[in-house]
Design a protein around this motif. Structure first.
Motif, mmCIF file in Angstrom:
data_model
loop_
_atom_site.group_PDB
_atom_site.id
_atom_site.type_symbol
_atom_site.label_atom_id
_atom_site.label_comp_id
_atom_site.label_asym_id
_atom_site.label_seq_id
_atom_site.Cartn_x
_atom_site.Cartn_y
_atom_site.Cartn_z
ATOM 1 N N TRP A 43 -35.252 -36.819 -28.266
ATOM 2 C CA TRP A 43 -35.097 -38.183 -28.778
ATOM 3 C C TRP A 43 -33.630 -38.595 -28.793
ATOM 4 O O TRP A 43 -33.267 -39.616 -28.210
ATOM 5 C CB TRP A 43 -35.694 -38.269 -30.175
ATOM 6 N N GLY A 45 -31.665 -40.231 -30.620
ATOM 7 C CA GLY A 45 -31.309 -41.598 -30.966
ATOM 8 C C GLY A 45 -31.719 -42.645 -29.956
ATOM 9 O O GLY A 45 -31.309 -43.799 -30.059
ATOM 10 N N ALA A 47 -34.034 -45.369 -27.931
ATOM 11 C CA ALA A 47 -34.885 -46.462 -28.423
ATOM 12 C C ALA A 47 -36.135 -46.580 -27.553
ATOM 13 O O ALA A 47 -36.227 -45.972 -26.493
ATOM 14 C CB ALA A 47 -34.101 -47.774 -28.390
ATOM 15 N N GLY A 48 -37.086 -47.350 -28.012
ATOM 16 C CA GLY A 48 -38.290 -47.614 -27.231
ATOM 17 C C GLY A 48 -39.205 -46.405 -27.182
ATOM 18 O O GLY A 48 -39.409 -45.695 -28.162
ATOM 19 N N ALA A 51 -38.170 -42.946 -28.334
ATOM 20 C CA ALA A 51 -38.074 -42.676 -29.763
ATOM 21 C C ALA A 51 -39.320 -41.980 -30.300
ATOM 22 O O ALA A 51 -39.232 -41.174 -31.216
ATOM 23 C CB ALA A 51 -37.847 -43.978 -30.523
#
Length: 164
Positions: A43, A45, A47-48, A51
């Motif tokens: 992951w 950090g 996004a989308g 995550a």
């Protein structure tokens, strides 16, 4: 005159011995923690989809893998030793020897017979060595992990004596 029972017989008798070689709780905890750490690393950090996808894929895969590792069932029932899907009729058992961790290590160590049938789980310290007496089978013995090797060996020898 002998009495004949007319009640329907059950197809599965109560086993003389039965156990499942499940993973201990601490291996479940370690496996899930390691998988969660791996999912966090993937992951990092993002996004989308990045995550949630590592957690949605890796954690269920880890649970499935650990459940699969703990699926092995051992039973002495209906005159045979049942180890997962393998079956050994008790009449072919010459001896059943309960082994502790050192005995298991010796039997499965450097001088182990390559033809032996082995179902070994490293998280289970005990085992039973089942010596065979079947001239048609090249397998000299079975080694089966067990949390209660003495009880398994006694149940197997009792089944052998009952079949003779």
């Amino acid at each position: 005159m002998a009495r004949v029972s007319t009640s329907p017989s059950s197809t599965t008798a109560t086993p003389a011995y039965a156990e499942r070689l499940r993973l201990p709780w601490w291996l479940w905890l370690a496996g899930l923690a390691t998988t969660a750490l791996l999912a966090l690393e993937v992951w990092m950090g993002g996004a989308g989809v990045r995550a949630w996808l590592p957690f949605a894929v890796l954690l269920p895969a880890a649970v499935a893998a650990m459940a699969w590792l703990g699926r092995i069932r051992i039973a002495v029932s209906e005159g045979e030793l049942q180890v997962d899907d393998a079956r050994l009729p008790a009449r072919f058992v010459a001896d059943a020897i309960a082994l502790d961790a050192d005995g298991r290590r010796e039997v499965l160590g450097v001088g182990a017979d390559p033809l032996a049938f082995v179902v070994q789980r490293p998280w289970v310290s005990g085992a039973v060595q089942v010596v065979l007496d079947d001239p048609a089978d090249p397998t000299p013995f079975w080694v089966v992990s067990s949390r209660h090797p003495v009880a398994l060996a006694e149940a197997l020898l009792a089944a052998r004596d009952a079949s003779r």
